[in-house]
Design a protein around this motif. Structure first.
Motif, short mmCIF file in Angstrom:
data_model
loop_
_atom_site.label_atom_id
_atom_site.label_comp_id
_atom_site.label_asym_id
_atom_site.label_seq_id
_atom_site.Cartn_x
_atom_site.Cartn_y
_atom_site.Cartn_z
N PRO A 1 0.96 -1.08 -0.13
CA PRO A 1 0.11 -0.12 -0.14
C PRO A 1 0.73 1.16 -0.06
N VAL A 2 0.26 2.37 -0.55
CA VAL A 2 1.02 3.56 -0.43
C VAL A 2 0.54 4.33 0.73
N LEU A 3 1.42 4.25 1.90
CA LEU A 3 0.87 4.92 2.85
C LEU A 3 1.65 6.34 3.10
N LEU A 4 1.15 7.41 3.59
CA LEU A 4 1.45 8.76 3.55
C LEU A 4 2.02 9.12 4.86
N THR A 5 2.83 10.08 4.98
CA THR A 5 3.07 10.87 6.23
C THR A 5 2.06 12.03 6.05
N PHE A 6 1.73 12.54 7.30
CA PHE A 6 0.65 13.61 7.42
C PHE A 6 1.12 14.76 6.75
N ASP A 7 2.61 14.94 6.57
CA ASP A 7 3.23 15.97 5.83
C ASP A 7 2.84 15.98 4.13
N GLU A 8 2.78 14.52 3.88
CA GLU A 8 2.37 14.40 2.47
C GLU A 8 0.88 14.63 2.27
N VAL A 9 0.22 14.29 3.24
CA VAL A 9 -1.14 14.54 3.04
C VAL A 9 -1.54 15.95 2.85
N THR A 10 -0.94 16.57 3.85
CA THR A 10 -0.86 18.34 3.70
C THR A 10 -0.82 18.93 2.45
N THR A 11 0.65 18.35 1.92
CA THR A 11 1.10 18.50 0.47
C THR A 11 0.13 18.23 -0.49
N LEU A 12 -0.66 17.24 -0.55
CA LEU A 12 -1.50 16.97 -1.30
C LEU A 12 -2.62 17.91 -1.47
N PHE A 13 -3.30 18.40 -0.32
CA PHE A 13 -4.09 19.35 -0.11
C PHE A 13 -3.76 20.61 -0.57
N HIS A 14 -2.54 20.90 -0.38
CA HIS A 14 -1.96 22.31 -0.61
C HIS A 14 -1.96 22.48 -2.11
N GLU A 15 -1.32 21.29 -2.94
CA GLU A 15 -1.21 21.49 -4.14
C GLU A 15 -2.56 21.46 -4.99
N PHE A 16 -3.30 20.66 -4.46
CA PHE A 16 -4.65 20.75 -5.04
C PHE A 16 -5.58 22.07 -5.02
N GLY A 17 -4.99 22.90 -3.91
CA GLY A 17 -5.34 24.25 -3.94
C GLY A 17 -5.10 24.84 -5.22
N HIS A 18 -3.85 24.78 -5.51
CA HIS A 18 -3.05 25.41 -6.85
C HIS A 18 -4.26 24.91 -7.94
N ALA A 19 -4.50 23.69 -8.08
CA ALA A 19 -5.18 22.96 -9.01
C ALA A 19 -6.47 23.85 -9.24
N LEU A 20 -7.06 23.97 -8.03
CA LEU A 20 -8.62 24.50 -8.18
C LEU A 20 -8.38 25.95 -8.60
N HIS A 21 -7.18 26.79 -8.21
CA HIS A 21 -7.27 28.19 -8.60
C HIS A 21 -6.90 28.21 -10.23
N GLY A 22 -6.50 27.04 -10.87
CA GLY A 22 -6.21 26.89 -12.22
C GLY A 22 -7.45 26.57 -12.94
N LEU A 23 -8.39 25.64 -12.41
CA LEU A 23 -9.55 24.97 -12.70
C LEU A 23 -10.71 26.12 -12.79
N PHE A 24 -10.82 26.94 -11.61
CA PHE A 24 -11.86 27.84 -11.30
C PHE A 24 -11.66 29.14 -12.16
N SER A 25 -10.33 29.04 -12.85
CA SER A 25 -10.30 30.24 -13.57
C SER A 25 -11.47 30.55 -14.69
N ASP A 26 -11.61 32.10 -14.45
CA ASP A 26 -13.00 32.20 -15.42
C ASP A 26 -12.76 33.92 -15.88
N VAL A 27 -11.66 33.97 -16.79
CA VAL A 27 -11.19 35.04 -17.30
C VAL A 27 -11.18 35.27 -18.94
N SER A 28 -11.12 36.25 -19.43
CA SER A 28 -11.39 36.42 -20.77
C SER A 28 -9.98 36.04 -21.73
#
Length: 701
Positions: free
Chosen positions: A476-503
């Motif tokens: 199994p791929v078992l994470l440290t909690f630091d890696e869990v936090t990094t996953l949420f952090h980077e997904f925050g960047h992804a949402l910033h890109g996905l939610f973009s609504d500019v001309s």
């Protein structure tokens, strides 16, 4: 990450037409959904001819815009520039995505060739006097034009970008600026390549399994496999991450092995080998300082910060110097506690940097009855992604995710997901690339393969890239909690890109000031410990049982533990970045290590037991990435983050109404508004520093 406005290449000698034809998949729009790259057709040999052909075509487009007979207008100049260079953008986004995530010798050679050509090409556009005259005419008359707020900001950004590039300089000064830019592009490319090669070359090998005491059975098996793959049969390998401190130091009980790992980590980039970065650093710093003075600034940091939310070196210095004494005081107190623990064990040695992570973990266990390793069986990667990250996105923003196994990937470890809004309308594509490999740069990041904008009818295609150690097959791929936090952090960047609504492409997604871009991603770290989310994903990988509440409570109680160390190592790196980039061109030292030590001592943050998070010689953020004079951005953004977390908690947290407000008023706006105006639009007032001090446990010192 590359913003559309920063990409560019020079006109190289074109290959014969038949070699730059439709057979190159980079030179025509993708036929796949969302203009997703044809990774199944793209080969390394396609990039150089694609760059050459696309760059030449781009310059021809720009020349036509600059020399047209009609008077300059918003549409025939600004919008035309935004439409230009689409083949070049497509090539560059895919190329630089692959260079970071899955490079090889051929791609590295292309990068070495292309980097100075990119710089020269961009200068041919930004230093074009006819083109600037047209942009300046629109800028001067902007108050009389019928422009909406985003269009007006686009005019102002174009004008500012040209001026900051040197459009108002003399011809001799422009020639020197171009030479500096071209040389710098080669130097930073070489620096980044050296860091990756040196990291791989600095792997620590041990021959006796007893030297890995503290490793789990799975970690020992993985170490043996890595060593075997590297031609060291019968040995065990400890691979290094980019940071100074290494994860292995937390668990290895064999002190000589800890010391060996720490010394190997700190020596990178300064050893007497082909990857020594000292000369590169000194030339990079000197050229950046010279360029800044040509632009009318005392140093590179002043030049960079002018185009940030901080605006001045004084503002950055004030923040860092306000926090540093508090962090160092906490770190010294923590060190004394660790030394007491060593002495109680009859240890006949003084605490060192190699010892700190190990004894900090022991002390954490004693104080909070909390052993971080107890959490890992409850942090299995797929469950964290699906029941943690994706659930958060559904609960807060109404998103849903559908796997797209029909789309090609550049590596078998990559998965692709189609993302839908709450009304089932298509939002974009998300690539997930979680595992470390020798072909991948260190750290974690998000990048866009296709940036959203309405002008070109482009929906976003974004990727998250991490460096999680991949276990042996079947484990199994078992994470440290630091890696869990990094996953949420980077997904925050992804949402910033996905939610973009500019001309316009210039404003897409994360195209915001460097000291603002980390803010939305840091906010999303809060959801990793939000009770409703944590209880969904933190389940035992074998039994499915939730993480015991007592373990959760001990973990949460321990979160502020060791924050003196964590804050000090970060601030040391930030202060080191500023020390290098607040030098004038006549102040460049001759010895990197000596300058580094003197700068940290002068800032009052030199602790032998707490190494700076990155030493200069492997500080890719500032010498090979986009964070020169900007590494402070994480703590600057954390001020906004702490304020925003406070706002979510005050408004009942994980609710669609809160997510929609954050999305509408900040995440979707990209760079189409001033960054601090966006924050105040969302928060209702300017930020305060007190929530940050509370978050990091620094308010009591």
């Amino acid at each position: 990450m590359l913003a559309a406005s920063t990409l560019g290449l020079s006109a190289c000698a074109l290959l014969p037409t038949d070699m730059a034809s439709n057979t190159n998949p980079l030179l025509s729009p993708s036929t796949l959904d969302y203009q997703y790259p044809h990774f199944d057709r793209i080969r390394a040999e396609h990039f150089l001819p694609a760059f050459e052909s696309a760059a030449s075509a781009h310059l021809a487009e720009v020349e036509a815009i600059a020399t047209q007979d009609t008077a300059s207008t918003f549409d025939n100049t600004i919008v035309a520039l935004e439409r230009s260079g689409q083949d070049l953008m497509r090539t560059a986004y895919v190329f630089f995505g692959l260079v970071g995530a899955h490079t090889n010798d051929t791609l590295n050679e292309v990068q070495t060739t292309v980097a100075p050509q990119m710089a020269a090409h961009q200068d041919k556009i930004l230093l074009n006097p006819q083109l600037f005259a047209r942009i300046d005419a629109i800028y001067q008359s902007r108050d009389t034009l019928d422009l909406n707020p985003e269009q007006r900001r686009l005019v102002e950004r174009y004008h500012q970008n040209f001026v900051r590039a040197g459009a108002r300089l003399s011809e001799d000064e422009k020639t020197r600026i171009s030479a500096i830019n071209e040389r710098l592009s080669s130097l930073v490319t070489k620096f980044g390549q050296n860091v990756l090669k040196e990291r791989n070359d600095s792997t620590v090998f041990v021959s006796d399994v007893d030297q890995l005491a503290g490793y789990s059975t799975a970690e020992i098996e993985s170490a043996a496999q890595i060593a075997s793959d590297a031609g060291h049969d019968g040995e065990y390998a400890i691979k290094l991450l980019n940071t100074s401190s290494q994860p292995a130091l937390k668990v290895l009980t064999h002190r000589p092995t800890r010391d060996k790992v720490m010394q190997a980590s700190l020596a990178r980039g300064l050893r007497d080998n082909d990857y020594n970065n000292q000369a590169l650093i000194l030339e990079i710093v000197r050229l950046r300082a010279e360029r800044a003075q040509l632009m009318g600034h005392p140093n590179h940091a002043a030049y960079v910060l002018e185009d940030s939310t901080a605006q001045t070196t004084q503002a950055v210095n004030d923040l860092l110097t306000q926090l540093a004494p508090k962090a160092v005081a906490n770190a010294r107190a923590e060190a004394a506690d660790l030394q007491t623990l060593i002495d109680a064990e009859m240890g006949a040695f003084m605490l060192s940097a190699a010892d700190w992570p190990f004894y900090a973990e022991k002390l954490r266990q004693q104080r909070y009855a909390f052993d971080e390793s107890q959490m890992r069986p409850y942090l299995e990667l797929d469950r964290v992604l699906h029941d943690g990250v994706f659930y958060m996105a559904q609960a807060l923003y109404g998103l849903s995710f559908k796997p797209r196994k029909d789309l090609p990937v550049y590596h078998p470890d990559v998965s692709v997901w189609e993302v839908f809004n709450a009304d089932d309308s298509a939002l974009g594509l998300f690539l997930f690339d979680p595992y470390a490999r020798d072909s991948k740069r260190g750290g974690a990041w998000m990048n866009a393969y296709v940036p959203q904008n309405h002008l070109l009818k482009a929906k976003p295609v974004v990727g998250n890239h991490l460096n999680i150690t991949k276990p042996p097959a079947g484990e199994p791929v078992l994470l440290t909690f630091d890696e869990v936090t990094t996953l949420f952090h980077e997904f925050g960047h992804a949402l910033h890109g996905l939610f973009s609504d500019v001309s316009y492409p210039m404003f897409s997604g994360t195209s915001v000031p460097r000291d603002f871009v980390e803010f939305p991603s840091q906010v999303h770290e809060m959801w990793a410990v939000w009770p409703d989310i944590l209880q969904r994903y933190a389940r035992h990988y074998e039994t499915g049982e939730p993480m015991p509440q007592a373990l959760v409570e001990r973990f949460l109680a321990a979160k502020k533990f060791n924050q003196g160390y964590a804050t000090t190592e970060y601030l040391a790196a930030s202060l080191l970045d500023q020390a290098w980039h607040q030098l004038g061109p006549d102040e460049i030292p001759s010895d990197v290590a000596q300058f580094e030590k003197a700068a940290l001592k002068r800032a009052g943050i030199l602790l032998d037991t707490v190494p700076t998070r990155y030493r200069s010689a492997y500080f890719s953020h500032i010498f090979a990435g986009g964070y020169s004079a900007g590494y402070y951005s994480y703590i600057w953004s954390e001020v906004l983050d702490a304020e925003t977390v406070e706002w979510f908690k005050a408004h009942d947290g994980l609710k669609r109404i809160n997510g929609d407000w954050f999305r509408e008023n900040l995440l979707s706006r990209g760079g189409s508004m001033d960054a601090m105006e966006l924050f105040e639009l969302f928060r209702g007032r300017a930020p305060r520093i007190e929530p940050l001090l509370e978050k990091r446990g620094l308010n009591a010192k």
